[in-house]
Design an enzyme around this catalytic site. Structure first.
Site, mmCIF file in Angstrom:
data_model
loop_
_atom_site.group_PDB
_atom_site.id
_atom_site.type_symbol
_atom_site.label_atom_id
_atom_site.label_comp_id
_atom_site.label_asym_id
_atom_site.label_seq_id
_atom_site.Cartn_x
_atom_site.Cartn_y
_atom_site.Cartn_z
ATOM 1 N N LYS A 114 0.873 -1.494 -0.238
ATOM 2 C CA LYS A 114 0.013 0.041 -0.213
ATOM 3 C C LYS A 114 0.870 1.323 -0.001
ATOM 4 O O LYS A 114 1.960 1.209 0.914
ATOM 5 C CB LYS A 114 -0.888 -0.079 1.155
ATOM 6 C CG LYS A 114 -1.884 1.147 1.281
ATOM 7 C CD LYS A 114 -2.639 1.075 2.696
ATOM 8 C CE LYS A 114 -3.725 2.283 2.755
ATOM 9 N NZ LYS A 114 -4.339 2.059 4.048
ATOM 10 N N SER A 121 -9.012 3.063 3.693
ATOM 11 C CA SER A 121 -8.059 3.847 2.794
ATOM 12 C C SER A 121 -7.278 2.526 2.036
ATOM 13 O O SER A 121 -6.363 3.030 1.189
ATOM 14 C CB SER A 121 -7.074 4.652 3.607
ATOM 15 O OG SER A 121 -6.189 3.697 4.467
ATOM 16 N N SER A 163 -9.841 0.691 7.731
ATOM 17 C CA SER A 163 -9.049 0.639 6.343
ATOM 18 C C SER A 163 -8.461 -0.724 5.763
ATOM 19 O O SER A 163 -8.287 -0.682 4.613
ATOM 20 C CB SER A 163 -7.903 1.530 6.402
ATOM 21 O OG SER A 163 -8.417 2.795 6.771
#
Length: 522
Positions: free
Chosen positions: A120, A196, A220
């Site tokens: 990520k 996220s 997230s």
């Protein structure tokens, strides 16, 4: 004709792994199978990929080329926003050139040797590559060192070939940013992937990779997993290393993965969990044995507390209640005992410091970049709501930050006491199914953003505050073909209990074979 098209085993690997995502990029002989795969045949999980590579049926270069082909075949998905393809190819070529004996030795030390993997684009660093945190101020920011977690991934044999999309600083529950645009939900492209870790969820759901790194500071991991029909486990606070630059920080954010299969999540936790240099406080180790071993031990009948409502009074959508009901029904059918019960919670005291803690982390990260560049960040280099959060963080007092941590401690005490009477908590993962793209962006008035964000994180964020492990499992699909998750929480340090139940649920309501139709993303 390329070697992968000539060798039947390699051709089968490419067909299966593609899951229809890269039909246009595959050899002509494979296109028919890939087209069929896009309508329901899921790709193999990481455990299966790794076994194929270990046996020499597929080389690390074959595996990497297949993953890259899938990225390039889905240009509209916008899941992989930083492409470290050349660096990964150098690594894959070197691994693929090893002898059979050298490969055998390597696999014994690194169970996921040669497997393509994605990180990520937030808070984790691979030396010599860029991490932007989804922010224009960090565009071109090359890491001078790798983080502890990345080193553990590499030690496990993973070959990192890119970074997945995140909203700016992970500060919203969608994956949309000014820097990279919107990541589309493979199940319904008008809707968000969640955030996220939405880039990771989109990549896994679309079959680019079977598992990828994610992080969770308010939901997230779990929210994108719920929105994309995947398994998402948030470990206990301190379980997975976050350093070396910041160890505990605010205590809210925890790293792990989003995966298609439960066993991949358990294996990755086995390979990455544990303290790092400087760690002082953390949950107890997995007991007994590994997390992967926990999947083979069916849990005794569990006492599960069911929460159909949340502490903010956010109405829960019927589809989200349907996901909870299905999970509850399956649990009851397996002999677990369910009871509706919620503890009293001083909401203002517990939640008041969350914004201050998140803002302090952003302020620190931005200030380090300012020092490196020798200039201050400009307002036009950040999204409006994040800029406002940064300005507020500059004004925060030491007392506010101390009170924030006291509120987190209070939440931990209350949930610990409650879980003294129950083995698990079951809630919806979110209060609404995946929202439309655009409604959770960081360039709108705070009031409208907050209403939508609360609907996403009304259930998940409490357990970032308290530090308890939690997971989302796919449990329902809406009439619009959107996945919806059910959310389980365990006592601190009991990821093994969650994983054991997840293995049961995966058998009782199998989700791994469900695949979206990816035609709209090509």
């Amino acid at each position: 004709m390329p070697r992968s098209a000539q060798d039947p085993k390699r051709r089968l690997f490419l067909q299966g792994a593609a899951a229809g995502a890269a039909a246009a990029a595959l050899p002509a002989q494979a296109q028919g199978a890939a087209a069929n795969a896009s309508h329901g045949v899921a790709p193999p999980d990481a455990t299966t990929w790794a076994r194929q590579i270990a046996r020499g049926e597929v080389t690390p270069l074959d595996a990497l080329d297949a993953a890259i082909a899938r990225v390039e075949a889905l240009p509209k998905l916008n899941a992989v926003v930083i492409r470290d393809f050349d660096l990964a190819r150098q690594q894959a070529k070197a691994l693929s050139a090893l002898s059979a004996q050298a490969r055998k030795t390597a696999v014994e030390k690194a169970p996921l040797w040669g497997l393509p993997f994605l990180i990520k684009d937030l808070g984790q660093y691979v030396e010599g590559t860029v991490t932007t945190n989804g922010c224009a101020f960090f565009k071109g920011a090359v890491a001078t060192h790798s983080t502890t977690l990345v080193k553990r991934y590499q030690r496990a044999g993973l070959n990192i070939f890119g970074k997945t999309a995140s909203p700016e600083f992970g500060m919203t529950t969608t994956t949309e940013s000014r820097l990279y645009g919107a990541t589309l939900n493979p199940w319904n492209t008008a809707h968000t992937t969640g955030g996220s870790s939405g880039g990771t969820a989109a990549a896994v759901a679309a079959g680019i990779v079977p598992v990828a790194h994610a992080s969770d500071g308010g939901g997230s991991i779990r929210i994108p997993a719920a929105h994309c029909g995947l398994f998402g486990l948030k470990p206990s606070r301190g379980r997975v290393p976050a350093g070396p630059d910041v160890l505990d920080g605010s205590g809210l954010s925890v790293n792990h993965v989003i995966s298609r299969s439960v066993r991949d999540s358990a294996l990755l936790l086995d390979l990455t969990a544990g303290p790092e240099a400087g760690s002082r406080i953390g949950p107890p180790p997995a007991a007994p044995g590994s997390y992967l071993a926990a999947l083979t031990r069916a849990p005794r009948p569990l006492r599960i507390a069911v929460w159909r409502s949340n502490y903010f009074g956010v109405p829960v959508h019927t589809d989200c209640l349907a996901a909870l009901e299905r999970a509850a029904h399956v649990c009851a059918g397996m002999g677990h005992h369910l009871e509706e019960k919620m503890p009293a919670l001083p909401v203002q005291e517990v939640y008041a410091g969350m914004g201050a803690a998140m803002g302090a982390g952003m302020l620190y990260t931005v200030s380090q970049r300012e020092k490196l560049l020798g200039r201050a960040v400009r307002e036009d280099e950040m999204e409006p709501l994040d800029w406002a959060t940064l300005e507020q963080a500059r004004k925060a007092t030491a007392q506010q930050l101390y009170q924030a941590r006291l509120g987190f401690d209070k939440a931990g005490q209350i949930i610990d006491a409650f879980l003294g009477d129950y083995d698990l908590i079951l809630t919806p993962t979110t209060a609404v199914p995946a929202q439309k793209l655009g409604v959770l962006t960081l360039d709108q008035p705070f009031e409208s953003y907050a209403r939508q964000a609360m609907a996403s994180s009304a259930f998940t964020s409490l357990f970032n505050i308290s530090g308890h492990p939690a997971m989302s499992v796919p449990a329902h699909w809406t009439a619009d073909n959107l996945p919806v998750g059910a959310h389980f929480v365990a006592p601190y340090g009991r990821e093994d209990r969650l994983l054991a139940l997840a293995a049961q649920l995966e058998q009782a309501m199998p989700w791994a074979q469900r695949m979206p139709d990816l035609a709209a993303l090509r």
